[in-house]
Design a protein around this motif. Structure first.
Motif, PDB file in Angstrom:
ATOM      1  N   CYS A  71     -12.534  29.756  19.831  1.00  0.00           N
ATOM      2  CA  CYS A  71     -12.644  29.241  18.471  1.00  0.00           C
ATOM      3  C   CYS A  71     -12.625  30.443  17.545  1.00  0.00           C
ATOM      4  O   CYS A  71     -13.162  31.497  17.897  1.00  0.00           O
ATOM      5  N   ALA A  73     -13.593  31.926  13.739  1.00  0.00           N
ATOM      6  CA  ALA A  73     -14.191  31.941  12.404  1.00  0.00           C
ATOM      7  C   ALA A  73     -14.756  30.611  11.931  1.00  0.00           C
ATOM      8  O   ALA A  73     -14.709  30.308  10.750  1.00  0.00           O
ATOM      9  N   ASP A  74     -15.284  29.810  12.833  1.00  0.00           N
ATOM     10  CA  ASP A  74     -15.849  28.524  12.441  1.00  0.00           C
ATOM     11  C   ASP A  74     -16.940  28.155  13.442  1.00  0.00           C
ATOM     12  O   ASP A  74     -16.661  27.573  14.488  1.00  0.00           O
ATOM     13  N   GLU A  75     -18.175  28.514  13.113  1.00  0.00           N
ATOM     14  CA  GLU A  75     -19.276  28.309  14.049  1.00  0.00           C
ATOM     15  C   GLU A  75     -19.489  26.829  14.361  1.00  0.00           C
ATOM     16  O   GLU A  75     -19.744  26.462  15.512  1.00  0.00           O
ATOM     17  N   ARG A  77     -17.242  24.470  14.445  1.00  0.00           N
ATOM     18  CA  ARG A  77     -16.176  24.041  15.357  1.00  0.00           C
ATOM     19  C   ARG A  77     -16.413  24.616  16.756  1.00  0.00           C
ATOM     20  O   ARG A  77     -16.120  23.960  17.758  1.00  0.00           O
TER      21      ARG A  77
END
Length: 93
Positions: A71, A73-75, A77
């Motif tokens: 993944c 840059a989107d914790e 997600r």
């Protein structure tokens, strides 16, 4: 990776041929499920070659599969990916 393109059935077959008991593969959460790809698949994942289920079906009973979650840059997600993959793997037993 040095014997066949990574994250492909050919690479998993080569691992079996070489006597490996486990492989590692990279998984991304896509619009329509989970896709296998080292790098982020374009768009919603439609360009990926393999699904998680295809890899699991191919390897079942032949060798273990270490699933690396990917993944960028989107914790939130990343957490969602981990939760969905864990539920999917548990359901497949």
């Amino acid at each position: 990776m040095g014997h066949a393109p990574e994250n492909t059935i050919a690479s998993f077959q080569k691992a079996i041929d070489l006597g490996c008991d486990e492989v590692e593969t990279d998984i991304w959460l896509a619009d329509d499920g989970f896709v296998i790809s080292h790098d982020r698949p374009p768009g919603g994942g439609g360009g990926a070659e393999l699904s998680l289920d295809e890899v699991l079906d191919f390897c079942r009973g032949r060798m273990g599969v270490n699933v690396e979650l990917k993944c960028e840059a989107d914790e939130a997600r990343a957490v969602a990916t981990g939760q969905r993959v864990a539920r999917h793997l548990a359901a497949r037993a």
